[in-house]
Motif scaffolding. Structure first.
Motif, PDB file in Angstrom:
ATOM      1  N   CYS A 151      -1.056  -4.767  -0.827  1.00 20.43           N
ATOM      2  CA  CYS A 151      -0.189  -3.796  -1.488  1.00 20.43           C
ATOM      3  C   CYS A 151       0.689  -3.108  -0.444  1.00 20.43           C
ATOM      4  N   VAL A 160      -6.760   0.587  -0.563  1.00 20.27           N
ATOM      5  CA  VAL A 160      -6.500  -0.850  -0.724  1.00 20.27           C
ATOM      6  C   VAL A 160      -5.594  -1.435   0.363  1.00 20.27           C
ATOM      7  N   GLN A 195      -2.486  -6.577  -6.859  1.00 18.13           N
ATOM      8  CA  GLN A 195      -2.571  -5.117  -6.761  1.00 18.13           C
ATOM      9  C   GLN A 195      -1.356  -4.472  -7.418  1.00 18.13           C
TER      10      GLN A 195
END
Length: 440
Positions: A151, A160, A195
């Motif tokens: 991401c 993330v 994502q």
């Protein structure tokens, strides 16, 4: 025959990765067992999004430590986002772990297991997608398909980007070939994973660059694919071409998951979400215009640092006005290494719990009200198996991603027409119309 047991925590991407781990292990001759105590290889596929997932995992890891002490030849492996987030200390903190690997290193598990002698190894650099690995799917007629990893967003609360890296898209030709193969082998429903699926393709070479809407159209054209789902989009990137695709592509389900996180523009800015309340509601209006019957679901965080009573009231106002068909609601949990973890204005836990209770009540009430529109209608349902609450009934999902419990005689994987007779905030009930079965 060597045996294995996999425990999965977290999101759909982790479920996909675990299916690849299982398929890879079975190609090496391993056999899955139901009990951890019966396994020669104990694997954990971990999540690091919320503190609660960490705590659950560490409790499970304690059992693995005990089992390894009873049988030292047993192998304990830890993969996924949590392993990536503590890569520099995993073996020091948990010396009984034999192998640890990040989300981009699943294939290295096979390399580790086929070594002449096993010594503790860690693999943490992103190398490859797991999509080319064999898979052992939970249901033969449904499949996850990973279209991207990583991401490029910098949301203040999210770990993330640190655990899965920068966004990397898979080549469209590779994706289409995988889905064609899945469809040829009986898969009827595919869920595209990323994502941020809406930004798919922007990093590809110019000659292969494909928008997410174009990818959806190519998947819809594949013979045998009858349902397409995807998760998760980002409100900043969802555009009219994707919204129109839901109205125009027969296979694309009437469901969009549109994470809100907060209804306050001030808090959204602090979260670094790069959209405000007005822009989010504009996307909702576009969806309602082009797909009036679309099911909308969302994610909402309660108690982000600095959230005032007025900020929270704005979140309640958006949730009331939009009328979500369902929502994943979370109490803010600070994650080590994120900007939000050290922000001023941390909200006391009792305040967060009180706000959460109010939000959940509102979300459930509006979802219950929204679900009434299905009562009396005949809905196409993909049968998944027996009902979890009554094995004498069947369970399946509509294109709106609503769970349906119903009387019928269909087999898992069949598409059937079900007349809806009752609705709650989370499930529908009804009975199969036998004369209209779609065995397809």
């Amino acid at each position: 025959m060597a045996t294995y047991h996999v425990t999965t925590f977290g999101c759909q991407m982790n479920e996909h990765d675990s299916e690849r781990m299982k398929g890879m292990l079975e190609s090496l001759g391993y056999q899955e067992v139901a009990e951890r105590s019966a396994a020669d290889l104990i694997l954990f596929n971990t999540c690091s999004i919320r503190e609660s997932a960490d705590n659950r995992f560490i409790a499970h890891l304690g059992e693995a430590k005990r089992l390894k002490s009873e049988a030292p030849e047993r192998v304990v492996g830890v993969g996924g986002c949590w392993a990536q987030s503590v890569k520099d200390e995993v073996f020091e903190r948990f010396p009984f772990v034999d192998v640890a690997f990040g989300p981009g290193q699943i294939h290295r598990l096979a390399e580790f297991l086929t070594q002449d002698s096993l010594t503790a190894q860690g693999y943490f650099e992103f190398e490859d997608f797991s999509g080319h690995l064999p898979a052992k799917r939970a249901r033969e007629f449904q499949a996850w398909v990973q279209i991207s990893v990583g991401c490029n967003c910098v949301c203040a609360y999210c770990i993330v980007p640190q655990t899965r890296g920068r966004e990397v898209s898979r080549r469209p030709g590779e994706l289409i070939a995988e889905i064609e193969s899945l469809a040829a082998n009986g898969v009827r429903e595919v869920t595209l994973l990323g994502q941020n699926v809406n930004s798919y393709g922007r990093d590809l070479p110019k000659q292969e660059r494909t928008t997410f809407a174009e990818l959806l159209a190519r998947v819809d054209a594949i013979d045998g694919v009858q349902r397409i789902r995807y998760t998760s989009p980002h409100p900043k990137d969802i555009r009219e071409d994707v919204i129109r695709a839901h109205a125009e592509l027969p296979s694309l389900c009437e469901h969009i998951h549109l994470p809100l996180q907060s209804g306050s523009s001030r808090i959204l800015k602090a979260m670094r979400r790069t959209y405000n309340r007005e822009r989010y509601l504009d996307r909702v209006a576009q969806i309602r215009e082009h797909i009036p019957d679309c099911a909308l679901t969302t994610d909402i965080i309660v108690g982000f640092p600095g959230e005032t009573p007025d900020d929270f009231a704005e979140t309640l106002e958006v949730a009331e006005g939009v009328g979500y068909d369902g929502a994943f609601t979370f109490i803010f949990s600070p994650r080590r290494g994120t900007e939000a973890a050290t922000m001023a204005g941390q909200v006391p836990h009792p305040v967060k719990r009180e706000r959460m209770a109010r939000l959940v009540e509102l979300v459930q009430r509006r979802a219950r009200e929204r679900a009434q529109r299905f009562v009396g209608r005949t809905m196409e349902v993909l049968v998944e198996g027996p009902s979890r609450t009554d094995p004498a009934r069947l369970r399946g999902r509509t294109g709106h991603n609503k769970t349906v419990n119903f009387e019928g005689t269909a087999e898992p994987g069949e598409l059937v027409d079900v007349e809806i007779t009752e609705a709650t905030s989370t499930t529908l009930s009804g009975h199969e119309l036998l004369s209209a079965r779609l065995s397809g």
